[in-house]
Design an enzyme around this catalytic site. Structure first.
Site, mmCIF file in Angstrom:
data_model
loop_
_atom_site.group_PDB
_atom_site.id
_atom_site.type_symbol
_atom_site.label_atom_id
_atom_site.label_comp_id
_atom_site.label_asym_id
_atom_site.label_seq_id
_atom_site.Cartn_x
_atom_site.Cartn_y
_atom_site.Cartn_z
ATOM 1 N N LYS A 129 87.092 19.869 159.734
ATOM 2 C CA LYS A 129 86.515 20.236 161.031
ATOM 3 C C LYS A 129 84.995 20.079 161.028
ATOM 4 O O LYS A 129 84.417 19.514 161.960
ATOM 5 C CB LYS A 129 86.897 21.670 161.368
ATOM 6 C CG LYS A 129 86.176 22.276 162.566
ATOM 7 C CD LYS A 129 86.434 21.514 163.857
ATOM 8 C CE LYS A 129 85.762 22.233 165.031
ATOM 9 N NZ LYS A 129 85.813 21.430 166.271
ATOM 10 N N LYS A 157 75.047 26.674 164.607
ATOM 11 C CA LYS A 157 75.868 27.380 163.621
ATOM 12 C C LYS A 157 76.689 26.402 162.791
ATOM 13 O O LYS A 157 76.738 26.481 161.556
ATOM 14 C CB LYS A 157 76.771 28.389 164.341
ATOM 15 C CG LYS A 157 77.693 29.193 163.432
ATOM 16 C CD LYS A 157 79.087 28.595 163.288
ATOM 17 C CE LYS A 157 79.852 28.573 164.592
ATOM 18 N NZ LYS A 157 81.250 28.072 164.409
ATOM 19 N N THR A 171 86.022 27.641 163.933
ATOM 20 C CA THR A 171 85.214 26.754 163.093
ATOM 21 C C THR A 171 84.367 27.621 162.186
ATOM 22 O O THR A 171 83.367 28.203 162.610
ATOM 23 C CB THR A 171 84.315 25.850 163.952
ATOM 24 O OG1 THR A 171 85.137 25.073 164.829
ATOM 25 C CG2 THR A 171 83.486 24.916 163.073
#
Length: 298
Positions: free
Chosen positions: A174, A243, A98
């Site tokens: 995503k 993140k 990711t």
């Protein structure tokens, strides 16, 4: 037909079961992980453990990366002892981390200079889904890259969804999906606090909604874990959730897309990190909702 050797880089909570599924599917797998510990079990089973990312790949071969963040991905690809130069002409990099769309686009350009290709293929699913080969895989990149990657991806997930030729598109999907999941976690957390404060059993609440108007895996599975406060051991660490939320907000800012809910979620994550919960599951933001409501949160 003999299956090709695949280099697998990154043996975290997701990467280790994914590598095992490739081995079970008959691929010859070479492993690289920055810390030796997670690789020891593979070494004991006769799997070759590479000394560096470059050592893991075969010229013109296939490499799969599953890493924590953009910096780690760029380091193993282009950094000192990175694999890109050795992979070279005819090589194939399947990037399943990711990361930001711009990182994928930039790496695709660098690979092209060396005659290799990048396919972005991030996944949806927690470690148990990875182990059961139940991941949902998003992909974007060139058509020939998708064709070559298909047997590898088929060994890792239950279905592959295509999002075109832009290497960054799958990463945008995503990040959008993680934003939606995290939004559901926040909504569930607030509803659970409301119910508990008014004497309604948490597990009864999520069971009801999971069977009726929110009859879908996210509300069912996350609802159950939130009701039970199953935050350790983490399936996905809260610090990694932060993140991802930073990436969501960066993409939104670059595209000039206001996302006020993303701002709220960022604040929730920041509060949880300040309280020392970075190593817990990202669902642990629920504790802030509980605490705000005057409940114990434990």
């Amino acid at each position: 037909m003999k299956k090709p050797t695949v280099a697998f880089i990154g043996l975290g909570a997701m990467g280790a079961p994914m590598a095992r599924n490739l081995i079970a599917a008959g691929f010859a797998v070479t492993i690289y992980n920055r810390s030796r510990g997670p690789a020891e079990a593979f070494a004991a089973e006769g799997v070759r453990i590479a000394a560096s990312p470059a050592d893991a790949v075969e010229p013109g071969g296939i490499v799969v990366t599953m890493l924590a963040n953009d910096a780690a991905l760029e380091a193993v690809t282009l950094g000192e002892d990175g694999f890109a130069a050795r992979l070279g002409a005819g090589g194939m990099h399947i990037s399943m981390s990711t990361v930001s769309a711009e990182t994928s686009r930039r790496l695709a350009i660098e690979h092209a200079k060396l005659g290799s290709k990048l396919l972005a293929a991030p996944v949806f699913g927690r470690p148990e889904a990875a182990a059961a080969r139940k991941l949902w895989i998003c992909q974007s990149g060139s058509d020939d890259a998708k064709e070559r990657a298909q047997p590898v991806l088929a060994a890792l997930g239950q279905k592959i969804h295509d999002f075109g030729t832009d290497p960054g598109a799958a990463n945008v999907v995503k990040l959008s999906g993680n934003f939606l999941i995290f939004s559901a976690i926040e909504a569930l957390s607030e509803a659970l606090a409301l119910a508990e404060k008014n004497g309604v059993d948490r597990e009864v609440l999520v069971s009801f909604f999971g069977e009726t108007i929110f009859n879908c895996p996210i509300y069912q599975n996350y609802g159950r874990m939130l009701a039970q406060r199953s935050y350790e051991p983490p399936g996905f660490k809260l610090e990694l959730g932060m993140k991802d939320m930073r990436l969501v907000r960066n993409v939104a800012e670059d595209a000039q897309v206001p996302m006020p809910l993303a701002d709220l979620l960022h604040a929730r994550l920041l509060t949880a990190l300040a309280k020392g919960r970075g190593g817990m599951d990202w669902m642990a933001i629920e504790l802030s909702s509980s605490e705000d409501a005057g409940l114990t949160g434990t």
